[in-house]
Design a protein around this motif. Structure first.
Motif, PDB file in Angstrom:
ATOM      1  N   LYS A 213      -8.228  20.191 -15.993  1.00  0.00           N
ATOM      2  CA  LYS A 213      -8.885  19.471 -16.426  1.00  0.00           C
ATOM      3  C   LYS A 213      -9.053  18.385 -16.846  1.00  0.00           C
ATOM      4  CE  LYS A 213     -11.771  23.782 -15.984  1.00  0.00           C
ATOM      5  NZ  LYS A 213     -12.245  25.097 -17.348  1.00  0.00           N
ATOM      6  N   ARG A 214      -8.323  17.938 -17.301  1.00  0.00           N
ATOM      7  CA  ARG A 214      -8.326  16.389 -17.926  1.00  0.00           C
ATOM      8  C   ARG A 214      -8.481  15.109 -16.414  1.00  0.00           C
ATOM      9  NH1 ARG A 214      -3.411  13.715 -20.373  1.00  0.00           N
ATOM     10  NH2 ARG A 214      -2.405  15.489 -18.505  1.00  0.00           N
ATOM     11  N   LEU A 215      -9.532  14.082 -17.063  1.00  0.00           N
ATOM     12  CA  LEU A 215     -10.012  13.028 -16.275  1.00  0.00           C
ATOM     13  C   LEU A 215      -9.675  11.602 -16.851  1.00  0.00           C
ATOM     14  CD1 LEU A 215     -11.535  12.617 -13.823  1.00  0.00           C
ATOM     15  CD2 LEU A 215     -13.584  12.932 -14.947  1.00  0.00           C
TER      16      LEU A 215
ATOM     17  N   ILE B 227     -11.224   7.661 -16.110  1.00  0.00           N
ATOM     18  CA  ILE B 227     -12.983   6.938 -15.279  1.00  0.00           C
ATOM     19  C   ILE B 227     -12.001   6.086 -15.523  1.00  0.00           C
ATOM     20  CG2 ILE B 227     -14.374   6.774 -14.958  1.00  0.00           C
ATOM     21  CD1 ILE B 227     -15.388   9.638 -16.805  1.00  0.00           C
TER      22      ILE B 227
ATOM     23  N   ARG C   1     -21.282  12.520 -17.481  1.00  0.00           N
ATOM     24  CA  ARG C   1     -21.578  13.818 -16.187  1.00  0.00           C
ATOM     25  C   ARG C   1     -20.172  14.660 -16.740  1.00  0.00           C
ATOM     26  NH1 ARG C   1     -23.933  18.142 -14.470  1.00  0.00           N
ATOM     27  NH2 ARG C   1     -23.176  18.354 -11.851  1.00  0.00           N
ATOM     28  N   ALA C   2     -19.238  14.512 -16.248  1.00  0.00           N
ATOM     29  CA  ALA C   2     -17.986  15.608 -16.810  1.00  0.00           C
ATOM     30  C   ALA C   2     -17.859  16.236 -17.972  1.00  0.00           C
ATOM     31  CB  ALA C   2     -16.372  14.318 -17.334  1.00  0.00           C
TER      32      ALA C   2
ATOM     33  N   ALA D 155     -20.760   8.198 -16.464  1.00  0.00           N
ATOM     34  CA  ALA D 155     -19.806   9.847 -15.556  1.00  0.00           C
ATOM     35  C   ALA D 155     -19.310  10.183 -16.277  1.00  0.00           C
ATOM     36  CB  ALA D 155     -18.551   8.240 -14.272  1.00  0.00           C
ATOM     37  N   THR D 156     -18.365   9.954 -17.742  1.00  0.00           N
ATOM     38  CA  THR D 156     -18.460  10.621 -18.966  1.00  0.00           C
ATOM     39  C   THR D 156     -19.214  11.719 -19.498  1.00  0.00           C
ATOM     40  OG1 THR D 156     -16.933   8.724 -20.391  1.00  0.00           O
ATOM     41  CG2 THR D 156     -17.346  10.436 -21.702  1.00  0.00           C
TER      42      THR D 156
ATOM     43  N   LEU E 123     -15.404  19.232 -17.923  1.00  0.00           N
ATOM     44  CA  LEU E 123     -13.785  18.232 -18.383  1.00  0.00           C
ATOM     45  C   LEU E 123     -13.233  17.480 -19.734  1.00  0.00           C
ATOM     46  CD1 LEU E 123     -14.534  16.933 -14.212  1.00  0.00           C
ATOM     47  CD2 LEU E 123     -13.361  18.908 -14.989  1.00  0.00           C
ATOM     48  N   THR E 124     -12.088  17.492 -19.606  1.00  0.00           N
ATOM     49  CA  THR E 124     -11.987  16.969 -20.771  1.00  0.00           C
ATOM     50  C   THR E 124     -11.389  14.893 -20.420  1.00  0.00           C
ATOM     51  OG1 THR E 124     -11.025  18.872 -21.704  1.00  0.00           O
ATOM     52  CG2 THR E 124     -10.053  16.907 -22.733  1.00  0.00           C
ATOM     53  N   MET E 125     -11.796  14.529 -21.108  1.00  0.00           N
ATOM     54  CA  MET E 125     -11.703  13.023 -20.875  1.00  0.00           C
ATOM     55  C   MET E 125      -9.622  12.783 -21.435  1.00  0.00           C
ATOM     56  SD  MET E 125     -14.285  12.033 -19.417  1.00  0.00           S
ATOM     57  CE  MET E 125     -13.146  10.497 -19.030  1.00  0.00           C
TER      58      MET E 125
ATOM     59  N   LEU F  15     -19.511  18.497 -17.145  1.00  0.00           N
ATOM     60  CA  LEU F  15     -18.304  20.191 -16.440  1.00  0.00           C
ATOM     61  C   LEU F  15     -18.028  20.794 -16.831  1.00  0.00           C
ATOM     62  CD1 LEU F  15     -19.183  18.114 -13.127  1.00  0.00           C
ATOM     63  CD2 LEU F  15     -20.683  19.511 -13.475  1.00  0.00           C
TER      64      LEU F  15
END
Length: 337
Positions: A301-303, A305, A319-320, A316-317, A325-327, A323
């Motif tokens: 789940k790491r994203l 951008i 929205r992540a 985008a952060t 998700l982890t930056m 959901l």
């Protein structure tokens, strides 16, 4: 492992096109031209009782005149002729048909009666049907383009299954300019016989299909659909759009393909539970197609951008985070690279 029972739909060795024509821009003309230009690898037979030749190929007045086994019938003739054609196909051993013709269950009481007659003929001879009221079916890897779409598709590993022919056309047009290819494109139309569950059952074991996209208006056999969806989602990404979320949309779906649309919250919970991603717009579906076509499969789940502007990056952060998700924290070496 033996061949799937829908193999004659997806990999026929011979195809007869009923209603094949030289009349420019007629459905029969476009379908037969597509079959010729896509380089279909099997035998191809145009059927037109009014012409001895269609688009440079010998034409046949009837399937009985061919004298060879036909595996798939593609039908683009007036609706009142279709039940008789299906019966005749059954007599001559055809086991699958794509019915492009409209004017059945979606067209009122008379059309519903005609659809019942059509189904009775198909079941009498164990013929499986795609449609009616559909764009057709594509299998680019074997040159099968049994649609009236003006153009073909690149070969790829995405299967697209849709109850809307117009959306099939839209995604095919978009895919050409975005270098996205397909293993199969199936326009379901009214789904009178073969439904989503059976198509999914074929695609889950299809070596050419790596991921599955769907546009759904309604499901006729919920048990079969959920069973096949669960099996597919275990091994392949499955992404879908389902319309009819509100009463007005449900009414529109019924008039379009005569599809029954169930409670949206129940559907949403069910598909989420089996691991399917549901998107809300066609733009999101196109974006998913582009992402899947690259062949990269994210894990975890790491994203990270990458953006050329601060505002879009912040959006985008957010929205992540919505959901879950982890930056990702990038290393100094990655940042310097």
């Amino acid at each position: 492992m033996g061949k799937h029972y829908l193999n004659t739909l997806f990999a026929p060795k011979s195809v007869a096109v009923f209603g094949a024509s030289d009349r420019i821009d007629s459905v029969g003309q476009i379908v037969f031209q597509n079959m010729l230009e896509s380089g279909f690898q099997g035998a191809l037979y145009p059927i037109n009782p009014k012409s001895p030749e269609v688009q440079g190929k010998r034409a046949y007045a009837d399937i009985a005149d061919i004298g060879e086994q036909v595996e798939l019938a593609v039908i683009a003739t007036p609706p009142q002729t279709v039940p008789g054609i299906i019966g005749n196909c059954g007599i001559h051993g055809v086991k699958a048909a794509v019915i492009i013709t409209a004017g059945f269950g979606e067209a009122g009481a008379a059309g519903a009666a005609l659809e019942k007659e059509l189904l009775e003929a198909a079941r009498r001879y164990n013929i499986r049907l795609i449609g009616p009221n559909c764009l057709g079916i594509m299998r680019p890897s074997i040159g099968l383009n049994a649609t009236f779409n003006k153009g073909g598709a690149n070969t790829g590993n995405i299967a697209f299954v849709s109850q809307s022919g117009a959306l099939c056309t839209a995604i095919l047009d978009w895919a050409q300019s975005n270098d996205v290819g397909f293993s199969s494109v199936v326009s379901m139309g009214s789904s009178t016989d073969v439904d989503f569950g059976e198509i999914l059952d074929y695609l889950v074991s299809d070596a050419n299909t790596g991921s599955i996209l769907m546009y759904i208006e309604g499901i006729r056999n919920a048990r079969s659909f959920m069973s096949a969806l669960r099996a597919a989602a275990r091994i392949k990404p499955v992404i879908l759009v389902k319309v009819g979320r509100h009463a007005a949309g449900s009414k529109a779906a019924m008039s379009h393909t005569a599809s029954l649309v169930g409670a949206d919250d129940v559907f949403d919970a069910a598909v989420s539970r089996v691991g399917v991603v549901r998107v809300q717009t066609i733009t999101q579906l196109f974006t998913a197609a582009k992402a899947l076509s690259c062949g990269f499969r994210p894990v975890g789940k790491r994203l990270a951008i990458v953006t050329n502007g601060g505002g879009p990056g912040v959006m985008a952060t957010d929205r992540a985070a919505d959901l879950g998700l982890t930056m990702a924290t990038l290393s100094d070496a990655t940042i310097e690279y």
